[in-house]
Design an enzyme around this catalytic site. Structure first.
Site, PDB file in Angstrom:
ATOM      1  N   ASP A   1       0.823  -1.216   0.000  1.00 37.94           N
ATOM      2  CA  ASP A   1       0.000   0.000   0.000  1.00 37.94           C
ATOM      3  C   ASP A   1       0.853   1.260   0.000  1.00 37.94           C
ATOM      4  O   ASP A   1       0.627   2.174  -0.798  1.00 37.94           O
ATOM      5  CB  ASP A   1      -0.928   0.023   1.231  1.00 37.94           C
ATOM      6  CG  ASP A   1      -2.034  -1.013   1.119  1.00 37.94           C
ATOM      7  OD1 ASP A   1      -1.946  -1.907   0.261  1.00 37.94           O
ATOM      8  OD2 ASP A   1      -2.985  -0.925   1.917  1.00 37.94           O
TER       9      ASP A   1
ATOM     10  N   ARG B   1       0.579   6.356  17.333  1.00 40.72           N
ATOM     11  CA  ARG B   1       0.489   7.374  16.292  1.00 40.72           C
ATOM     12  C   ARG B   1       1.203   8.675  16.635  1.00 40.72           C
ATOM     13  O   ARG B   1       1.832   9.291  15.761  1.00 40.72           O
ATOM     14  CB  ARG B   1      -0.979   7.657  15.958  1.00 40.72           C
ATOM     15  CG  ARG B   1      -1.741   6.422  15.462  1.00 40.72           C
ATOM     16  CD  ARG B   1      -0.937   5.599  14.516  1.00 40.72           C
ATOM     17  NE  ARG B   1      -1.689   4.512  13.880  1.00 40.72           N
ATOM     18  CZ  ARG B   1      -1.123   3.555  13.180  1.00 40.72           C
ATOM     19  NH1 ARG B   1       0.203   3.519  13.034  1.00 40.72           N
ATOM     20  NH2 ARG B   1      -1.857   2.604  12.629  1.00 40.72           N
TER      21      ARG B   1
ATOM     22  N   ASP C   1      -6.906   6.768  12.568  1.00 40.84           N
ATOM     23  CA  ASP C   1      -5.463   6.987  12.462  1.00 40.84           C
ATOM     24  C   ASP C   1      -5.115   8.251  11.685  1.00 40.84           C
ATOM     25  O   ASP C   1      -4.185   8.966  12.029  1.00 40.84           O
ATOM     26  CB  ASP C   1      -4.786   5.765  11.840  1.00 40.84           C
ATOM     27  CG  ASP C   1      -4.722   4.628  12.838  1.00 40.84           C
ATOM     28  OD1 ASP C   1      -4.704   4.911  14.048  1.00 40.84           O
ATOM     29  OD2 ASP C   1      -4.706   3.469  12.412  1.00 40.84           O
TER      30      ASP C   1
ATOM     31  N   SER D   1      -7.700  -6.401   8.289  1.00 39.30           N
ATOM     32  CA  SER D   1      -6.815  -5.262   8.308  1.00 39.30           C
ATOM     33  C   SER D   1      -6.116  -5.294   9.662  1.00 39.30           C
ATOM     34  O   SER D   1      -6.759  -5.356  10.700  1.00 39.30           O
ATOM     35  CB  SER D   1      -7.647  -3.984   8.155  1.00 39.30           C
ATOM     36  OG  SER D   1      -6.866  -2.865   8.443  1.00 39.30           O
TER      37      SER D   1
END
Lengths: 406, 406, 406, 406
Positions: free
Chosen positions: D17, D99, D128, D183
């Site tokens: 990705d 994050r 996110d 995912s």
């Protein structure tokens, strides 16, 4: 402008800006328009909006003009006051609390008239767009929203005037000429001023900006007293005379305004992330708030009062941010309303040159017990020796910690 | 009276009541007595307490008379004001905030003089006993506490006078003769009145009760302006002139008092479980509080301000209930203090006939950005189209619920 | 013992301690005694209390023996679970929640029998005295309370045995002989253990202390699944079979106990100011709590859930400290109950060797919308571009601050 | 795509990705790209990202590959655990907490390399994107953000594969072939699974989805014990052996995983307004959380602990929503950290077939005082008679209300 709209209900004041929006919607969306004009106590005639709307081609049966003053005060202002609501320690939420009612009526009218969209004249920088649209989406999740100020590229008054001229929208030049430098909003609870010279927070508002109150300096040299009677947490009578909710607020606005009460000058934090400076006149609200606190001080349990106080900032935030129709605001309201059952009695307020102060309060539901609180002999109603154990056990955890050297 | 005490430090005002306590302690505990008299701005001479104590047999080296005014304002009042602290929406905590300092000094003197006990003249019905004793226990867990009002059976002024006469305690009859009907307490932050006719909460306090302020009616017909400069959340200068903390408060007390500012009449909930009615004069504090909020309105982040607001009632409760020396108050203070780093700037206050209002505020650390908030063209500083997504996602959960028929 | 008492209602278990209290009350207060014995699921016969009471001279018509199990679970345990209540992050409040029901019945029986006092067997160090007495005072403000453990000077088991012998109170020596070293309390929600070797918090409870559950090690090697159906926030059926509240809890206790579920070992903070160490078995509750959260996770609005979560610690504190009958607990309950209207659906729980975990949840009132949440193409249900504006405006205040160098 | 970008720092995993994003950025923005790949314990080699980046034309000196594991655990995970942070009662925030560190490094690298933009591979539906971007804006207010998933129209895996093929991006078909239906996201604190069959919340996750833990059923039949030593609220040693933060978490992950600990299956509320279903494995965290609570239970003051508990949901919300770098999170952290000074000692945890339970705790800073809490004679350390006054005064307000008929 991608979305296709069939029919839109517009919050229409009858003024220049929303008249321009009518034309702009016709031009850009080619859709039918329903206008909705409400009297919420802003102090301007609403009926003239009818002929203006007609002149712009709105169908007579799709022009809605309504007097919502009583509903506004009874179902929005007073419930909010039950919580002693103040945003950021100062602001009485005069603009915020009117929006959910407008949003509700926009949606109801959309449902009645088969409209699939609503529109309003709030800018993309302010809180009002959020309040209108959150309400609309909560009440009709599939509704489309057209916010012209976020779409068009007219960013100045000149651009608007040009548009009006070009499209033959009648401009009341008398009014436009003496156009106030302030952006204003009014309803039965308050009138607000923003923009212009106020954008400098060091600048003190000029005396002639204020419209609803005399200055404290020019207010009468003698105080005015008024007695406010509460029932279930809401004011129901002034000086012993029962009145509808809107009449109470209207009367207090006059009394307050005449005594220079209710002016406020502050810098607030908008939900969209910026600070803004605003001036407000809230004469009646500024009398009601301490009066409500005073009657609660006699009739509410201590822990109930403290719990309300601790949740109030959250409640105020919800109202300010536009979440009136959210489940969390409704849930909090249940608790607040439940606390008001015994909030009955009368408060005597003194109004004098800008200040509204409590001069007395009484209630058949008072929890104040002079017999216990007295400094004189209480005949055994309270055993002072109990205090020792109370203190000792409350201190225990700190004593243990201190023994351990903390 | 079971406990055996060797030496006790007494919070001694020099007045009749605590003089009676000296004698009563001697008589009932047969212990040595250390007297501690502090000037915290109550407005009465403290030095006369020395000769009175000497006359009652206290050793010269065990008479402590101290000026604590600066420490009081700097380390107690101002830290509390950083949180915009108000108890039950109205009370500025004037009495509450002085007690932890007295408690601390009592314990420090006990440690210096080898005393094993402290004593005070607070009654068994009030909050002050709790504040003194929680502080004492937190700072010296093994200390003994003698609270004569909880022990003896003298419940009236007459009983006290008889005791004084019987024990040759000099009564200032001039003073006793014109004895106020109110129980009063004063320090640099405020003076309070309780009892007597105030025990009827409908009764409006008479004009001659108030001692620190003129009535709004007799205050000057012209407003007074004062500029207060803040640094790190604390006021540091008035009209540009730097001053110690106590001088700032003292000056504001005078300015406020001269303009009829700071009177308060309320019914409050005591920690010991009863409601009581009190009147307060807090002239300087009533000016400082909105001034501090105003400088915060420019310089604090929105969410920091809201977090502070949501915790303030808890903080106020801790101060009111006497938990100044508790770990939870200290923990909250850390957070509050951390928020004040950028609370710098100047606020202009207008004082007029009872009202202290904000007339302007400015700061080099201002987060107010007129360029973004303006109603005029902002040159792209803010993209109005962002508001659409902001509203749509904030509405999403309510739209889903509405689709499901809620 | 100064107070004069006419008739007292005693919370009577039929065991040795409360039998001694009967005799001690007769001896020291010379008053009539009403005994009240309730089955709240403690797992012991209550009927034998009758003959014991009769033998001690209690009038037959003043012996109250009642089965309160359904009322206990329906009106106390389940309302508390609606709030996902946990004290200090761990304790499910098994003891705390039973006390208000006992207090209420004591007072109701006092009113029926014309008694002016109540009495209980809780010690002066624990929470239970507070819970009994706060409830009693709230429901009958003039009631007298006799707490023998705070009055007498019997501080050890030996002293009690001597008293029993001296007063011919029959001691079940079989039982007394194998007397557990733990102080225990049980009801349909849990059984608790305190004291003895547990007073060392490093000591791990011995296997044979636990009474309601097998150890995880000896639990079955295969998981058990159970489906719990909720309606309005309360469990109403297990594996599709509707049951009364008490039957649901009883069944889950059995299922949980058989799978080693619900053991808890903690140090908690008592309301009276000390820490204490306790072990608990709460098999059914330990299954219900995550199940309730799971059904809420599908059916509650986010902000409603977060508001509940933020208030839960306060609610738990109120229950733990004994304020069930306080106005603030009742006020909070209104809000909590209002949130549960749509908390309907079924949760599948996996029970295995000490752990109760959620294996699935479904509801007709689900707000979970896979169409929107999916990682796959959602056909336009959610416009990802909205996120940009959402983030930008949420970031605005921080960006402005950063520009100013914060 | 209107904005012009000179150089962008991309959070680059080296996977398909983000490799596609590299190409897409080159194609659509024509800008220089800096890649940043961090080892935060996701369990995959990071070094291979270098050759892939080189192959796509990234300059060697603009490829950043870093081991951030220690910083991640020490400065993010452990500070969060000090607050006993759990989102919505269940989620340990494994993804959320990683994050802000990535955001910080993206901005630092942008500053070092003179980049004016950052980019990431998070979708427009998730949390996110918010966490990355709020952090970026807070740390560098003028930064541009490119979120390809919100810009491009590739909505399916097929579209991505086509793009890869068309642009010669090497696809690891072995990997792509056995592509998990979930995912996933992993770091030292946890691994998460979303999407695919999990989109049905009634569906129980299949055994072979879980990667970090054995099933409770296949875990060892004997418990494992581990002793965790805390200092200042953070774990510093396991079984007496001091270790860096990351080694502690890694070791506990292994111990937990081997005993089937840390699996979680829940439905959560995303910040962007939707509910989503996720499964998580957090073996080490699931051991640490109750261990931290246990050491706090011995060493924290009650009111400090309760204050922390009442604020925890707000703190968790801030972390979840991406406000790590906000002033309000930092302000709360000050208070939390201040509370941890005495949180020292050792906790013994039992790990067995899915459950991590406390088996003992000890501390030199313990506030547990068996002498006071004991059921046996305490030699006068606690005066049971104090409890009467404590209860009486706490009941006073309710008694007064009851007298008034409430």
């Amino acid at each position: 402008m991608a979305q296709s709209v069939k029919k839109v209900v517009l919050a229409y004041s009858g003024g220049l800006d929303t008249s321009i929006i009518v034309r702009w919607l016709q031009e850009n969306y080619g859709c039918e328009i329903v206008t909705f004009t409400a009297d919420i106590g802003q102090g301007e005639e609403v009926e003239p909006a009818r002929s203006k709307a007609l002149a712009m081609g709105i169908k007579p049966e799709e022009i809605f003009i309504e007097d919502l003053r009583e509903e506004f005060v009874r179902d929005y202002v007073f419930p909010m006051f039950r919580a002693n609501t103040i945003y950021e320690g100062e602001y009485l939420l005069g603009t915020s609390i009117a929006r959910p009612l407008i949003a509700k009526r926009l949606i109801e009218i959309a449902n009645e008239t088969g409209a699939d969209a609503i529109s309003h004249g709030a800018t993309g920088k302010g809180n009002d767009q959020v309040r209108f649209e959150l309400g609309a989406y909560a009440l009709k999740p599939g509704v489309k929203v057209i916010a012209p100020w976020r779409e068009w590229d007219m960013n100045s008054r000149e651009a608007l005037m040009q548009y009006a001229e070009k499209h033959n929208i009648p401009v009341d030049f008398k009014k436009a000429g003496k156009k106030s430098p302030y952006s204003m909003d009014a309803n039965l609870l308050h009138i607000s001023y923003e923009g212009g010279p106020l954008e400098d927070p060091w600048f003190e508002a000029e005396e002639d900006m204020w419209r609803w109150s005399v200055s404290p300096e020019t207010a009468p040299d003698k105080p005015t007293y008024v007695e406010i009677t509460f029932q279930g947490g809401d004011p129901v009578a002034l000086d012993g005379q029962c009145m509808p909710a809107s009449a109470i607020l209207e009367t207090l606005n006059k009394l307050g305004g005449a005594n220079g009460i209710g002016r406020l000058d502050l810098v607030e934090n908008r939900y969209v992330g910026m600070k803004s400076r605003g001036c407000y006149e809230t004469p009646g609200g500024t009398i009601l708030l301490p009066a409500h606190r005073a009657i609660e001080s006699l009739t509410l349990d201590r822990e109930v009062a403290h719990l309300k106080d601790s949740l109030m900032p959250k409640y105020a935030e919800l109202v300010y941010n536009g979440y009136w129709w959210s489940p969390e605001r409704k849930m909090m309201q249940q608790m607040i309303d439940a606390s008001q059952a015994f909030v009955n009695g009368t408060v005597r307020m003194k109004l004098y040159k800008g200040a509204a102060t409590v001069a007395g309060r009484k209630s058949d539901d008072s929890l104040f017990d002079a017999r216990i609180a007295t400094f004189d002999d209480d005949g055994g109603a309270y055993n002072q020796k109990d205090a020792e154990g109370f203190i000792k056990l409350n201190a225990l955890r700190m004593r243990i910690a201190a023994v351990k050297g903390r």
